[in-house]
Design a protein around this motif. Structure first.
Motif, PDB file in Angstrom:
ATOM      1  N   PHE A  86     -11.618   0.667  -3.933  1.00 38.37           N
ATOM      2  CA  PHE A  86     -11.068   0.496  -3.121  1.00 38.37           C
ATOM      3  C   PHE A  86      -9.455   0.037  -4.323  1.00 38.37           C
ATOM      4  N   SER A  87      -9.507  -0.794  -4.355  1.00 43.16           N
ATOM      5  CA  SER A  87      -8.441  -1.281  -5.260  1.00 43.16           C
ATOM      6  C   SER A  87      -8.747  -0.658  -7.220  1.00 43.16           C
ATOM      7  N   THR A  88      -9.508  -0.585  -7.889  1.00 45.76           N
ATOM      8  CA  THR A  88     -10.073  -0.191  -9.315  1.00 45.76           C
ATOM      9  C   THR A  88      -9.138   1.319  -9.077  1.00 45.76           C
ATOM     10  N   GLN A  89      -9.386   1.963  -8.329  1.00 47.54           N
ATOM     11  CA  GLN A  89      -8.953   3.477  -8.162  1.00 47.54           C
ATOM     12  C   GLN A  89      -7.494   4.338  -8.377  1.00 47.54           C
ATOM     13  N   LYS A  90      -6.985   4.500  -9.497  1.00 54.24           N
ATOM     14  CA  LYS A  90      -5.573   4.949  -8.995  1.00 54.24           C
ATOM     15  C   LYS A  90      -5.559   5.997  -8.533  1.00 54.24           C
ATOM     16  N   ASN A  91      -6.600   6.941  -7.319  1.00 54.14           N
ATOM     17  CA  ASN A  91      -6.043   7.860  -6.715  1.00 54.14           C
ATOM     18  C   ASN A  91      -6.661   7.024  -5.267  1.00 54.14           C
ATOM     19  N   LYS A  92      -5.893   6.277  -4.672  1.00 55.34           N
ATOM     20  CA  LYS A  92      -6.513   5.483  -3.668  1.00 55.34           C
ATOM     21  C   LYS A  92      -7.034   6.378  -2.461  1.00 55.34           C
ATOM     22  N   VAL A  93      -7.104   7.901  -1.958  1.00 49.20           N
ATOM     23  CA  VAL A  93      -7.945   8.355  -1.057  1.00 49.20           C
ATOM     24  C   VAL A  93      -9.103   8.418  -1.666  1.00 49.20           C
ATOM     25  N   ILE A  94      -9.829   8.720  -2.944  1.00 45.68           N
ATOM     26  CA  ILE A  94     -11.143   8.123  -3.288  1.00 45.68           C
ATOM     27  C   ILE A  94     -11.688   7.409  -3.223  1.00 45.68           C
ATOM     28  N   GLY A  95     -11.117   5.758  -4.274  1.00 45.77           N
ATOM     29  CA  GLY A  95     -11.051   5.563  -3.877  1.00 45.77           C
ATOM     30  C   GLY A  95     -12.043   4.565  -2.861  1.00 45.77           C
ATOM     31  N   MET A  96     -11.196   4.843  -1.714  1.00 46.23           N
ATOM     32  CA  MET A  96     -11.509   4.667  -0.478  1.00 46.23           C
ATOM     33  C   MET A  96     -13.074   5.323   0.008  1.00 46.23           C
TER      34      MET A  96
END
Length: 162
Positions: A86-96
């Protein structure tokens, strides 16, 4: 680590533990715990979410909420993966979403195969709890976290300006 980081992490850990102590059904408790992991990561920082994710399964066992201690290290790793992705993705939806899927796969494989490598008989109830429900609670908690984190970040931004 500074005082602000420690204080906010401690407060978020305390809130998370309160929900664990209520002993609600897995769907509710798991979703809230997952939400708190990402709220911590999204508002305080990745290490805040990881710290909470490492402490919650240990505390749950110590106070009698979780009765299968062999899963503790696997839950810790799953929580860490969820927060890191989650934390390392710019897009938080994709990261989640990616974090939820990876956590689910890790826990499902752990309970079905890794623990069995140690020749441990895992009760069916535990296997069921650590498979598909993990995906559902990670996704539900993630959605809640995205909403709350957006609100809190807006609040913090407004508070700094005002």
């Amino acid at each position: 680590m500074n005082v602000k980081f420690l204080t906010r992490t401690a407060i978020l850990l305390a809130i998370t533990l309160i929900f664990q102590f209520l002993k609600m059904p897995q769907l509710i408790t798991g979703s809230i715990v997952n939400a708190m992991l990402l709220i911590a990561a999204g508002t305080v920082g990745m290490w805040s979410g990881i710290i909470i994710g490492l402490l919650t399964p240990v505390i749950a066992f110590l106070v009698g909420i979780m009765g299968f201690p062999l899963m503790i290290p696997f839950i810790m790793v799953g929580n860490g993966l969820y927060v890191m992705l989650f934390s390392t993705q710019k897009n938080k939806v994709i990261g989640m979403i990616v974090g939820a899927v990876v956590k689910f796969i890790w826990l499902a494989l752990s309970v079905k195969y890794i623990i069995q490598l140690f020749n441990v008989k895992v009760p069916l109830k535990i296997v069921q709890a650590f498979t598909f429900p993990q995906l559902i609670t990670a996704l539900m908690g993630g959605i809640v976290a995205l909403i709350i984190t957006a609100f809190l970040q807006n609040y913090f931004k407004t508070a700094k300006e005002g």
